[in-house]
Design an enzyme around this catalytic site. Structure first.
Site, PDB file in Angstrom:
ATOM      1  N   LYS A  12      43.530  47.674  39.847  1.00 30.86           N
ATOM      2  CA  LYS A  12      44.979  47.614  40.131  1.00 30.86           C
ATOM      3  C   LYS A  12      45.493  46.212  39.826  1.00 30.86           C
ATOM      4  O   LYS A  12      44.748  45.228  39.864  1.00 30.86           O
ATOM      5  CB  LYS A  12      45.299  47.992  41.575  1.00 30.86           C
ATOM      6  CG  LYS A  12      44.779  47.045  42.666  1.00 30.86           C
ATOM      7  CD  LYS A  12      45.663  45.859  42.962  1.00 30.86           C
ATOM      8  CE  LYS A  12      44.971  44.881  43.913  1.00 30.86           C
ATOM      9  NZ  LYS A  12      45.482  43.526  43.911  1.00 30.86           N
ATOM     10  N   PRO A  97      36.694  43.382  36.626  1.00 32.41           N
ATOM     11  CA  PRO A  97      36.184  42.032  36.905  1.00 32.41           C
ATOM     12  C   PRO A  97      35.864  41.849  38.393  1.00 32.41           C
ATOM     13  O   PRO A  97      36.620  42.302  39.249  1.00 32.41           O
ATOM     14  CB  PRO A  97      37.340  41.112  36.495  1.00 32.41           C
ATOM     15  CG  PRO A  97      38.203  41.919  35.593  1.00 32.41           C
ATOM     16  CD  PRO A  97      38.000  43.359  35.953  1.00 32.41           C
ATOM     17  N   ALA A  99      35.636  40.030  41.900  1.00 26.38           N
ATOM     18  CA  ALA A  99      36.422  39.011  42.636  1.00 26.38           C
ATOM     19  C   ALA A  99      37.564  38.456  41.791  1.00 26.38           C
ATOM     20  O   ALA A  99      37.855  37.271  41.806  1.00 26.38           O
ATOM     21  CB  ALA A  99      35.527  37.868  43.125  1.00 26.38           C
ATOM     22  N   GLY A 100      38.228  39.347  41.049  1.00 30.49           N
ATOM     23  CA  GLY A 100      39.264  38.897  40.125  1.00 30.49           C
ATOM     24  C   GLY A 100      40.684  39.161  40.590  1.00 30.49           C
ATOM     25  O   GLY A 100      41.629  38.880  39.868  1.00 30.49           O
ATOM     26  N   ALA A 103      41.099  44.377  42.770  1.00 31.21           N
ATOM     27  CA  ALA A 103      40.632  45.374  43.749  1.00 31.21           C
ATOM     28  C   ALA A 103      39.363  46.096  43.310  1.00 31.21           C
ATOM     29  O   ALA A 103      39.181  47.276  43.608  1.00 31.21           O
ATOM     30  CB  ALA A 103      41.739  46.384  44.083  1.00 31.21           C
ATOM     31  N   GLY A 104      38.473  45.381  42.629  1.00 26.01           N
ATOM     32  CA  GLY A 104      37.216  46.004  42.181  1.00 26.01           C
ATOM     33  C   GLY A 104      36.386  46.528  43.345  1.00 26.01           C
ATOM     34  O   GLY A 104      35.901  47.665  43.303  1.00 26.01           O
ATOM     35  N   GLY A 105      36.215  45.738  44.384  1.00 27.30           N
ATOM     36  CA  GLY A 105      35.421  46.169  45.546  1.00 27.30           C
ATOM     37  C   GLY A 105      36.078  47.347  46.250  1.00 27.30           C
ATOM     38  O   GLY A 105      35.401  48.300  46.656  1.00 27.30           O
ATOM     39  N   ASP A 139      43.404  47.575  50.245  1.00 26.18           N
ATOM     40  CA  ASP A 139      43.681  48.113  48.908  1.00 26.18           C
ATOM     41  C   ASP A 139      42.962  49.438  48.638  1.00 26.18           C
ATOM     42  O   ASP A 139      43.172  50.046  47.586  1.00 26.18           O
ATOM     43  CB  ASP A 139      43.234  47.117  47.825  1.00 26.18           C
ATOM     44  CG  ASP A 139      44.063  45.842  47.816  1.00 26.18           C
ATOM     45  OD1 ASP A 139      45.194  45.856  48.340  1.00 26.18           O
ATOM     46  OD2 ASP A 139      43.573  44.834  47.273  1.00 26.18           O
TER      47      ASP A 139
HETATM   48  O1  C5P Z   1      41.851  44.338  53.714  1.00 27.65           O
HETATM   49  P1  C5P Z   1      40.907  43.457  52.982  1.00 27.65           P
HETATM   50  O2  C5P Z   1      39.523  43.490  53.610  1.00 27.65           O
HETATM   51  O3  C5P Z   1      40.843  43.706  51.518  1.00 27.65           O
HETATM   52  O4  C5P Z   1      41.442  41.977  53.161  1.00 27.65           O
HETATM   53  C1  C5P Z   1      40.668  40.864  52.815  1.00 27.65           C
HETATM   54  C2  C5P Z   1      41.292  39.622  53.412  1.00 27.65           C
HETATM   55  O5  C5P Z   1      42.529  39.321  52.752  1.00 27.65           O
HETATM   56  C3  C5P Z   1      41.646  39.736  54.871  1.00 27.65           C
HETATM   57  O6  C5P Z   1      40.541  39.407  55.689  1.00 27.65           O
HETATM   58  C4  C5P Z   1      42.767  38.725  55.011  1.00 27.65           C
HETATM   59  O7  C5P Z   1      42.254  37.409  55.067  1.00 27.65           O
HETATM   60  C5  C5P Z   1      43.484  38.858  53.692  1.00 27.65           C
HETATM   61  N1  C5P Z   1      44.625  39.804  53.736  1.00 27.65           N
HETATM   62  C6  C5P Z   1      45.776  39.428  54.428  1.00 27.65           C
HETATM   63  N2  C5P Z   1      46.835  40.296  54.476  1.00 27.65           N
HETATM   64  C7  C5P Z   1      46.786  41.485  53.848  1.00 27.65           C
HETATM   65  C8  C5P Z   1      45.642  41.868  53.117  1.00 27.65           C
HETATM   66  C9  C5P Z   1      44.569  41.000  53.089  1.00 27.65           C
HETATM   67  O8  C5P Z   1      45.827  38.348  55.018  1.00 27.65           O
HETATM   68  N3  C5P Z   1      47.841  42.299  53.889  1.00 27.65           N
END
Ligand code: C5P
Length: 305
Positions: A12, A97, A99-100, A103-105, A139
């Site tokens: 994405k 990619p 960690a790009g 949203a790969g993970g 995501d």
């Molecule tokens: O939800 P996800 O695990 O992908 O989020 C990873 C990190 O990105 C969260 O721990 C947070 O630090 C940050 N994040 C945020 N606000 C969001 C989405 C992600 O602060 N809406």
């Protein structure tokens, strides 16, 4: 029940990413427009003794294969929710990619949910899969849904968006990744120190998606995380400037970065811009992609003997 299931899931980009203040739970309130593009990971789930994960493709060596991997977590969450034994051998082929900021993970988690749901015959309704996806990451629901969608909350609340035109993108993949929490933290720090330009509401972007002229869309792409990503990785400025100098209709950092994306008028222009950027050496590798494309979906099933 099938013997093995292969699921394809897209990357994405965020065409608009408005970030509000941090909430008490640490997440930031978002107004974002997600757009699924044609870079894919494939997840194949087959019978296994316990739960195993094998990763192939670019960046495979950098990723954990244990419970720290969101794909394994997805299989465990589904097994627990449905009461089946968590037994599957999962093979993940990376095309997105690592960690790009694409949203790969999250894509791998969404694909694993869909693959194991089919392999185990649990056949969960879409809304229950969505809730499991949201429990895994902000995501992950969009990786299930695909297309183009407005995301609110921490990104997990989705509304489909009318985006009738195929859009053509050049994707400049940087060396190394940027951890998402670091980029949100950097944005909080920058905002604390003084004014940082803000994307504002997504209305203009939503209107531009319905416009036939891609230049209209290029002019309104916006990402609040971009100043933070540029602060952590200043050389991305050069990448963005190079794409615009070479005729991109718009440029922005994808999500939390460090991948940069450029809008092109059509497929030919995208291929040409990609070749030029590759020659300029402003990133590690360049791809072209188009969107919107569907979310995680089964592309092959092999039957039991
Ligand atoms: O939800 P996800 O695990 O992908 O989020 C990873 C990190 O990105 C969260 O721990 C947070 O630090 C940050 N994040 C945020 N606000 C969001 C989405 C992600 O602060 N809406």
């Amino acid at each position: 029940m099938p013997r093995s299931v292969r699921v394809r899931v897209p990357a994405k980009i965020n065409l608009h990413l408005g970030v509000g203040p941090a909430r008490p739970d640490g997440f930031h309130e978002l107004e974002t427009v997600f757009h699924a593009v044609s870079l894919y990971d494939d997840v194949t789930a087959g019978p296994g003794d316990g739960l195993t994960l094998t990763i192939e493709g670019e960046g495979a060596g950098e990723l954990p294969t244990g419970p720290e991997n969101l794909a394994i977590r997805a299989a465990l969450v589904l097994a627990e929710y449905t009461g089946v034994a968590a037994e599957a051998s999962i093979v993940l082929r990376k095309g997105i990619p690592v960690a790009g900021g694409m949203a790969g993970g999250s894509a791998d988690a969404a694909a694993t949910l869909v693959a194991c749901d089919a392999l185990w015959g649990t056949a969960l309704p879409r809304d229950e899969l969505h809730d499991l996806a949201a429990s895994l990451g902000s995501d992950v629901p969009f990786s299930l849904a695909g297309g183009t969608a407005l995301g609110t909350g921490r990104g997990e609340l989705l509304t489909p968006v009318l985006a009738p035109r195929r859009r053509h993108w050049v994707i400049a993949v940087a060396d190394g990744g940027l951890p998402t929490p670091d980029v949100y933290g950097e944005l909080d720090r920058l905002r604390h120190r003084g004014a940082v330009p803000a994307a504002g509401p997504a209305e203009e972007l939503l209107a531009a998606l319905r416009d036939d002229n891609p230049a209209v869309l290029g002019a309104v792409l916006a990402n609040d995380l971009q100043p933070a990503a540029l602060s952590l990785r200043p050389r991305l400025r050069r990448t963005l400037a190079a794409g615009l100098d070479e005729g991109a209709l718009g440029a922005l950092v994808s999500g939390s970065g460090p991948t940069c994306v450029f809008l092109a008028a059509d497929d030919d222009d995208a291929v040409e811009l990609a070749a030029t950027l590759a020659g300029l050496g402003v990133c590690r590798t360049v791809r072209t992609a188009y969107g919107p494309v569907p979310g995680a979906r089964v592309i092959a099933e092999a039957e039991r003997d």
